[in-house]
Design a protein around this motif. Structure first.
Motif, PDB file in Angstrom:
ATOM      1  N   ALA A 533       0.823  -1.209   0.000  1.00  0.00           N
ATOM      2  CA  ALA A 533       0.000   0.000   0.000  1.00  0.00           C
ATOM      3  C   ALA A 533       0.860   1.263   0.000  1.00  0.00           C
ATOM      4  N   ARG A 534       1.909   1.290   0.804  1.00  0.00           N
ATOM      5  CA  ARG A 534       2.693   2.511   0.942  1.00  0.00           C
ATOM      6  C   ARG A 534       3.479   2.826  -0.330  1.00  0.00           C
ATOM      7  N   VAL A 535       4.084   1.829  -0.950  1.00  0.00           N
ATOM      8  CA  VAL A 535       4.974   2.115  -2.086  1.00  0.00           C
ATOM      9  C   VAL A 535       4.231   2.201  -3.407  1.00  0.00           C
ATOM     10  N   LEU A 536       3.099   1.497  -3.538  1.00  0.00           N
ATOM     11  CA  LEU A 536       2.368   1.488  -4.804  1.00  0.00           C
ATOM     12  C   LEU A 536       1.030   2.214  -4.723  1.00  0.00           C
ATOM     13  N   GLY A 537       0.558   2.514  -3.519  1.00  0.00           N
ATOM     14  CA  GLY A 537      -0.722   3.180  -3.381  1.00  0.00           C
ATOM     15  C   GLY A 537      -1.906   2.291  -3.674  1.00  0.00           C
ATOM     16  N   VAL A 538      -1.746   0.980  -3.577  1.00  0.00           N
ATOM     17  CA  VAL A 538      -2.851   0.077  -3.884  1.00  0.00           C
ATOM     18  C   VAL A 538      -3.744  -0.089  -2.655  1.00  0.00           C
ATOM     19  N   THR A 539      -5.018  -0.369  -2.920  1.00  0.00           N
ATOM     20  CA  THR A 539      -5.973  -0.635  -1.849  1.00  0.00           C
ATOM     21  C   THR A 539      -6.375  -2.103  -1.899  1.00  0.00           C
ATOM     22  N   LEU A 540      -6.988  -2.568  -0.811  1.00  0.00           N
ATOM     23  CA  LEU A 540      -7.456  -3.950  -0.770  1.00  0.00           C
ATOM     24  C   LEU A 540      -8.490  -4.188  -1.866  1.00  0.00           C
ATOM     25  N   ARG A 541      -9.363  -3.211  -2.092  1.00  0.00           N
ATOM     26  CA  ARG A 541     -10.394  -3.387  -3.128  1.00  0.00           C
ATOM     27  C   ARG A 541      -9.761  -3.563  -4.501  1.00  0.00           C
ATOM     28  N   GLU A 542      -8.726  -2.793  -4.801  1.00  0.00           N
ATOM     29  CA  GLU A 542      -8.053  -2.917  -6.098  1.00  0.00           C
ATOM     30  C   GLU A 542      -7.383  -4.278  -6.233  1.00  0.00           C
ATOM     31  N   VAL A 543      -6.761  -4.732  -5.164  1.00  0.00           N
ATOM     32  CA  VAL A 543      -6.112  -6.040  -5.193  1.00  0.00           C
ATOM     33  C   VAL A 543      -7.151  -7.137  -5.404  1.00  0.00           C
ATOM     34  N   GLN A 544      -8.281  -7.026  -4.723  1.00  0.00           N
ATOM     35  CA  GLN A 544      -9.331  -8.038  -4.876  1.00  0.00           C
ATOM     36  C   GLN A 544      -9.909  -8.039  -6.285  1.00  0.00           C
ATOM     37  N   ILE A 550     -10.452  -8.334 -12.992  1.00  0.00           N
ATOM     38  CA  ILE A 550     -11.109  -7.065 -13.337  1.00  0.00           C
ATOM     39  C   ILE A 550     -10.095  -5.935 -13.181  1.00  0.00           C
ATOM     40  N   GLU A 551      -9.943  -5.122 -14.217  1.00  0.00           N
ATOM     41  CA  GLU A 551      -9.030  -3.985 -14.125  1.00  0.00           C
ATOM     42  C   GLU A 551      -9.611  -2.956 -13.168  1.00  0.00           C
ATOM     43  N   PRO A 552      -8.929  -2.639 -12.066  1.00  0.00           N
ATOM     44  CA  PRO A 552      -9.518  -1.739 -11.065  1.00  0.00           C
ATOM     45  C   PRO A 552      -9.953  -0.400 -11.628  1.00  0.00           C
ATOM     46  N   SER A 553      -9.210   0.174 -12.567  1.00  0.00           N
ATOM     47  CA  SER A 553      -9.551   1.498 -13.074  1.00  0.00           C
ATOM     48  C   SER A 553     -10.873   1.508 -13.837  1.00  0.00           C
ATOM     49  N   THR A 557     -14.531   4.283  -8.209  1.00  0.00           N
ATOM     50  CA  THR A 557     -15.544   5.215  -7.730  1.00  0.00           C
ATOM     51  C   THR A 557     -14.862   6.450  -7.187  1.00  0.00           C
ATOM     52  N   GLU A 558     -15.650   7.443  -6.886  1.00  0.00           N
ATOM     53  CA  GLU A 558     -15.107   8.694  -6.371  1.00  0.00           C
ATOM     54  C   GLU A 558     -14.298   8.437  -5.106  1.00  0.00           C
ATOM     55  N   GLY A 559     -13.140   9.067  -5.011  1.00  0.00           N
ATOM     56  CA  GLY A 559     -12.270   8.896  -3.853  1.00  0.00           C
ATOM     57  C   GLY A 559     -11.183   7.885  -4.076  1.00  0.00           C
ATOM     58  N   GLU A 560     -11.311   7.073  -5.141  1.00  0.00           N
ATOM     59  CA  GLU A 560     -10.249   6.123  -5.450  1.00  0.00           C
ATOM     60  C   GLU A 560      -9.354   6.735  -6.513  1.00  0.00           C
ATOM     61  N   ARG A 561      -8.321   6.042  -6.865  1.00  0.00           N
ATOM     62  CA  ARG A 561      -7.404   6.581  -7.866  1.00  0.00           C
ATOM     63  C   ARG A 561      -8.136   6.799  -9.176  1.00  0.00           C
ATOM     64  N   SER A 562      -7.941   7.988  -9.789  1.00  0.00           N
ATOM     65  CA  SER A 562      -8.645   8.309 -11.027  1.00  0.00           C
ATOM     66  C   SER A 562      -7.795   8.058 -12.261  1.00  0.00           C
ATOM     67  N   THR A 563      -6.539   7.753 -12.070  1.00  0.00           N
ATOM     68  CA  THR A 563      -5.673   7.534 -13.226  1.00  0.00           C
ATOM     69  C   THR A 563      -6.095   6.274 -13.960  1.00  0.00           C
ATOM     70  N   GLN A 564      -6.263   6.374 -15.273  1.00  0.00           N
ATOM     71  CA  GLN A 564      -6.658   5.208 -16.066  1.00  0.00           C
ATOM     72  C   GLN A 564      -5.398   4.466 -16.478  1.00  0.00           C
ATOM     73  N   PHE A 565      -5.298   3.217 -16.088  1.00  0.00           N
ATOM     74  CA  PHE A 565      -4.105   2.446 -16.411  1.00  0.00           C
ATOM     75  C   PHE A 565      -4.271   1.834 -17.795  1.00  0.00           C
ATOM     76  N   GLY A 566      -3.309   2.085 -18.655  1.00  0.00           N
ATOM     77  CA  GLY A 566      -3.315   1.428 -19.948  1.00  0.00           C
ATOM     78  C   GLY A 566      -2.647   0.079 -19.834  1.00  0.00           C
ATOM     79  N   GLY A 567      -2.542  -0.622 -20.922  1.00  0.00           N
ATOM     80  CA  GLY A 567      -1.802  -1.879 -20.883  1.00  0.00           C
ATOM     81  C   GLY A 567      -2.344  -2.890 -21.838  1.00  0.00           C
ATOM     82  N   LEU A 568      -1.547  -3.897 -22.056  1.00  0.00           N
ATOM     83  CA  LEU A 568      -1.914  -4.976 -22.963  1.00  0.00           C
ATOM     84  C   LEU A 568      -2.921  -5.882 -22.296  1.00  0.00           C
ATOM     85  N   GLN A 569      -3.915  -6.292 -22.995  1.00  0.00           N
ATOM     86  CA  GLN A 569      -4.953  -7.161 -22.460  1.00  0.00           C
ATOM     87  C   GLN A 569      -4.721  -8.577 -22.913  1.00  0.00           C
TER      88      GLN A 569
END
Length: 569
Positions: A533-544, A550-553, A557-569
């Motif tokens: 959590a400290r070094v990557l800023g991840v939350t339990l919900r994102e990990v789950q 499921i891609e967390p981004s 919801t409001e209050g969570e990270r708003s950055t849209q992560f790109g990447g290969l699917q």
């Protein structure tokens, strides 16, 4: 002066419940010998005849790790075997309470163990292996004596005398005894404070309840890999122990080679890579290679997406572009190449085609079950790559973190492909053992590192590092493809390289958690979230969400990270 038949008894060298050994002199030629004999007489003449037949069979086995038997005989119904010790001393006499260093012990013990493995494969077991049975010459050569001297144990629960099942059980007991001998020689003290190895075995599971493990306080430092090997040899769980002498030989050879740079798993691996490639093209790789051959002007990013679907082709391109010859010709600079996009730009479509067509067709030398396991592992590491992309902090290259997640599994992939039987052993050692009594916790399995040490004598990350270094990857990348030690705190990431490394490691730990039973998976995912959590800023919900595929981004919801992560699917 005491005598045994014509032999003059000089001194008692050792005795156990089943055998004894004397230093004797033969007056016929004034030769000093070692005389080994059982502690009990055979019950009758037929039993004596059977013993002599077995002893003569043992004496005919010729191996540098076995002491040469001079004579098989009997005196008044007492059978014996004599050996020429030359200028040798027993290992116990050389060691005493001061113990022996790993560097001194392993090369010597390995010679005798190779002899024992050879004897087992010839159908002969030892039956009463003790530290006094190892003879070491002035040159350091080590030989095992006493093969077949002990009388067969009289136990109605055992299989019939002479059966293959009895030989297998006795051979397994020999391997356990050899582990206890090495335990004593390293520590300088007999296990359970009992000098008779046979009695120690009687106090260990399944016959008793007392465990045997190397103490942490030792006369000489014991490397962690060797500690894992010795502890596996004497493990309280029968299923965790070495089942035959040859597997213990391979583990000790692997450790010795990794310490001294000699022949061993890494040398064997290089031979196998030359014959079968690093990894085979994944199923469907042939059609994918055909698509690559037909491409003309597709964009590099589209071609990279196709390449990344084939882990073997991905690694082959990284190997190709990072080799010193290619980097010298293309002038790629001093740093390693860690993206497929840049690789394609450097070597061109023809280079991609050649790499694709050079791969060994699926599944290479693997049988169906081994290939199925490798395919599952391919799926697992690609899943880790996708999760690493989803969980990486904003601003970091999606392809680089994907490739690092794959490279952190390079050792597992290579061992599964080139050492599939050993890979199966490692997985088996990692499995917990159900509790013997209701209400008690399960016996935990080994860690992956300890299991790898115990089977190969070297850990999976060292294998990955050896291969990656052959590809031309530097020390910075060597660090990035090593996952943090299990349980070690992750408090900071001072460099971009460290952020990338930890993003890949976090994803791999999520995938590891997915392999656990449902009741344990949630707790494991909570530990992952807390750790990173400290070094990557991840939350339990994102990990789950990531664990569910499921891609967390995509569901933030409001209050969570708003950055849209790109990447290969």
């Amino acid at each position: 002066m005491r005598h045994f038949g014509r032999f003059q008894l000089l001194r008692l060298l050792a005795k156990s419940d089943r055998t004894m050994m004397w230093a004797v002199s033969d007056p016929r030629n004034q030769q000093d010998l070692v005389l080994a004999m059982p502690r009990q007489k055979p019950a009758d003449a037929p039993a004596l005849t059977l013993w002599q037949q077995a002893a003569r069979k043992s004496a005919r086995i010729d191996h540098p790790g076995l002491a040469h038997a001079v004579e098989v005989g009997e005196v008044e119904g007492w059978p014996y075997v004599t050996y020429d010790p030359g200028s040798s001393s027993t290992m116990g006499e050389l060691t005493g309470s001061k113990g022996m260093s790993a560097a001194e012990l392993v090369p010597r013990a390995l010679q005798a163990l190779q002899g024992l493995a050879f004897a087992h494969e010839a159908g002969v077991a030892h039956g009463d292996l003790q530290t006094s049975m190892l003879l070491v010459s002035e040159s350091g050569a080590c030989r095992l004596l006493g093969l077949g001297v002990a009388l067969a144990a009289q136990d109605p629960r055992l299989p019939p005398s002479g059966s293959l099942q009895l030989h297998r059980l006795t051979a397994e007991r020999d391997v356990l005894a050899f582990g206890l001998v090495m335990h004593q020689l390293l520590s300088g003290q007999p296990a359970l404070e009992e000098p008779d190895v046979g009695r120690v075995i009687g106090r260990m599971p399944p016959l008793g309840r007392e465990p045997v493990r190397l103490p942490w306080s030792m006369p000489h430092p014991v490397p962690e890999a060797l500690r894992a090997i010795i502890n596996r040899a004497t493990d309280r769980q029968e299923r965790q122990r070495y089942r035959n002498a040859r597997t213990l030989v391979h583990a000790l050879e692997g450790w010795l080679s990794s310490e001294g740079g000699g022949a061993g798993p890494l040398a064997q691996l290089q031979d196998r890579i030359r014959a079968a490639g690093v990894l085979p093209a994944v199923p469907g790789g042939a059609s994918r290679a055909a698509r690559l051959a037909m491409m003309e002007r597709e964009r590099t990013i589209e071609l990279a997406e196709i390449v990344l679907q084939d882990t073997a082709l991905t690694f082959e391109l990284l190997r190709t572009v990072n080799s010193s010859q290619v980097r010298g010709v293309l002038g790629s600079g001093s740093g390693p190449v860690l993206t497929i996009r840049r690789t394609i730009a450097m070597i061109g479509l023809d280079g991609v085609r050649q790499a694709a067509l050079s791969l060994r067709a699926w599944p290479g030398p693997l049988d169906d079950s081994q290939a199925a396991e490798l395919e599952r592992l391919f799926d697992r590491v690609r899943r880790a790559g996708r999760i690493a992309q989803w969980l990486r902090p904003a601003g970091y290259d999606a392809e680089v973190v994907y490739l690092l997640a794959l490279l952190q599994n390079l050792g597992r992939l290579i061992v599964q492909y080139h050492f599939p039987d050993e890979s199966a052993q490692i997985r088996r050692l990692m499995q917990p053992e159900p509790a013997t009594k209701a209400g008690e916790p399960d016996e935990p399995g080994m860690s992956e590192q300890a299991a790898s040490y115990a089977v190969l004598g070297i850990d999976l990350e060292a294998i990955a590092a050896g291969v990656a270094r052959q590809w031309g990857l530097d020390d910075a990348v060597m660090h990035m493809i090593r996952r943090p030690a299990p349980g070690a705190p992750v408090r900071s990431a001072d460099t971009d390289d460290e952020v990338l490394r930890l993003s890949a490691a976090c994803a791999n730990e999520v995938v590891d958690a997915q392999a656990l039973p449902p009741a344990q998976m949630l707790a494991a995912l909570q530990r992952v979230a807390q750790r990173y959590a400290r070094v990557l800023g991840v939350t339990l919900r994102e990990v789950q969400l990531a664990a569910q595929g499921i891609e967390p981004s995509s569901v933030q919801t409001e209050g969570e990270r708003s950055t849209q992560f790109g990447g290969l699917q």
